[in-house]
Design an enzyme around this catalytic site. Sequence first.
Site, PDB file in Angstrom:
ATOM      1  N   LYS A   1      13.911  74.626 -34.573  1.00 17.85           N
ATOM      2  CA  LYS A   1      15.179  74.196 -34.019  1.00 17.85           C
ATOM      3  C   LYS A   1      15.781  75.239 -33.085  1.00 17.85           C
ATOM      4  CE  LYS A   1      16.610  71.847 -38.293  1.00 17.85           C
ATOM      5  NZ  LYS A   1      17.658  71.867 -39.350  1.00 17.85           N
ATOM      6  N   GLY A   2      15.414  76.494 -33.300  1.00 16.38           N
ATOM      7  CA  GLY A   2      16.152  77.615 -32.719  1.00 16.38           C
ATOM      8  C   GLY A   2      16.292  77.641 -31.213  1.00 16.38           C
TER       9      GLY A   2
ATOM     10  N   GLU B   1      10.758  79.094 -26.490  1.00 12.87           N
ATOM     11  CA  GLU B   1      10.949  79.478 -27.898  1.00 12.87           C
ATOM     12  C   GLU B   1      12.119  80.457 -28.002  1.00 12.87           C
ATOM     13  OE1 GLU B   1      10.983  79.141 -30.874  1.00 12.87           O
ATOM     14  OE2 GLU B   1       9.245  79.947 -31.948  1.00 12.87           O
ATOM     15  N   ASP B   2      12.741  80.496 -29.171  1.00 13.90           N
ATOM     16  CA  ASP B   2      13.883  81.396 -29.350  1.00 13.90           C
ATOM     17  C   ASP B   2      13.462  82.866 -29.419  1.00 13.90           C
ATOM     18  OD1 ASP B   2      12.696  81.174 -31.870  1.00 13.90           O
ATOM     19  OD2 ASP B   2      14.504  80.565 -32.918  1.00 13.90           O
TER      20      ASP B   2
ATOM     21  N   ASP C   1       8.345  87.308 -32.715  1.00 15.81           N
ATOM     22  CA  ASP C   1       8.516  88.417 -33.656  1.00 15.81           C
ATOM     23  C   ASP C   1       7.116  88.978 -33.962  1.00 15.81           C
ATOM     24  OD1 ASP C   1       9.483  90.042 -35.652  1.00 15.81           O
ATOM     25  OD2 ASP C   1       9.870  88.466 -37.089  1.00 15.81           O
TER      26      ASP C   1
ATOM     27  N   PHE D   1      18.007  91.548 -37.289  1.00 17.72           N
ATOM     28  CA  PHE D   1      18.054  90.100 -37.481  1.00 17.72           C
ATOM     29  C   PHE D   1      19.259  89.560 -36.722  1.00 17.72           C
ATOM     30  CE2 PHE D   1      18.706  86.005 -39.426  1.00 17.72           C
ATOM     31  CZ  PHE D   1      17.402  85.547 -39.559  1.00 17.72           C
ATOM     32  N   VAL D   2      19.006  88.576 -35.881  1.00 17.12           N
ATOM     33  CA  VAL D   2      20.077  88.064 -35.028  1.00 17.12           C
ATOM     34  C   VAL D   2      20.338  86.576 -35.291  1.00 17.12           C
ATOM     35  CG1 VAL D   2      19.837  89.754 -33.169  1.00 17.12           C
ATOM     36  CG2 VAL D   2      18.415  87.692 -33.141  1.00 17.12           C
TER      37      VAL D   2
ATOM     38  N   ASP E   1      19.743  80.699 -36.410  1.00 15.36           N
ATOM     39  CA  ASP E   1      20.470  80.535 -37.671  1.00 15.36           C
ATOM     40  C   ASP E   1      20.102  81.574 -38.721  1.00 15.36           C
ATOM     41  OD1 ASP E   1      17.813  79.588 -38.296  1.00 15.36           O
ATOM     42  OD2 ASP E   1      18.676  78.629 -40.065  1.00 15.36           O
TER      43      ASP E   1
ATOM     44  N   ARG F   1      24.409  78.832 -35.914  1.00  6.75           N
ATOM     45  CA  ARG F   1      23.778  78.358 -34.671  1.00  6.75           C
ATOM     46  C   ARG F   1      24.804  78.118 -33.565  1.00  6.75           C
ATOM     47  NH1 ARG F   1      18.359  76.991 -35.776  1.00  6.75           N
ATOM     48  NH2 ARG F   1      17.992  76.021 -37.791  1.00  6.75           N
TER      49      ARG F   1
END
Length: 176
Positions: free
Chosen positions: A42-43, A98-99, A102, A151-152, A158, A164
Amino acid sequence: MVEEQTEVLFPKAVIDRRVRELAGEITRDYAGREILIVGVLKGAFVFMADLIRGLGIPCSVDFVRLASYGDGSVSSGHVRITKDLETPIEGRDVLIVEDIVDTGITLSRLVEVLRGRRPASLRVCVFLDKWARRQVPFAADYVGFTISDVFVVGYGLDFNEKYRFLPDVCLLRDIA
Ligand code: 5GP
């Protein structure tokens, strides 16, 4: 009980400027072509919505959703598609949006799967790149910002489905 606190890392104005730059770069690179943008749910939905509105070329959109087996916070190496594309991509110019990249496990697997469907071209645009955490070699073609091992949340990202809606990208900290 553990609660979280957020701290702005990239304010909306900075994000807007960078997303416009990325859209300009993509527009120049794909001049005269029509691309299919594949958003990873979803990101990526907020980033993708801003990005396509900055493009000066025609595009269509589709979405995939992926799940990785494991505890949910760390990629386990086993990635499966839980919602597939509705569009055939053979012969198309495809841009995955893509968000975050990593470990690189999710995107390298998605690229492998989509490449098997023989698109004319396949590139990847990520909003954030945590390059220092890579476990498999993966380089995106377009990167919004590189970040360290933090972590963001916000701007579509989210934590347990929270945050979000935040317009800024924020650091998430635990507070006791
Ligand atoms: P990887 O590259 O490790 O396979 O996984 C990338 C995915 O992990 C991203 O699409 C995102 O869903 C999640 N992820 C990684 N880092 C963060 C982060 O800092 N914040 C959020 N909200 N998700 C993250």
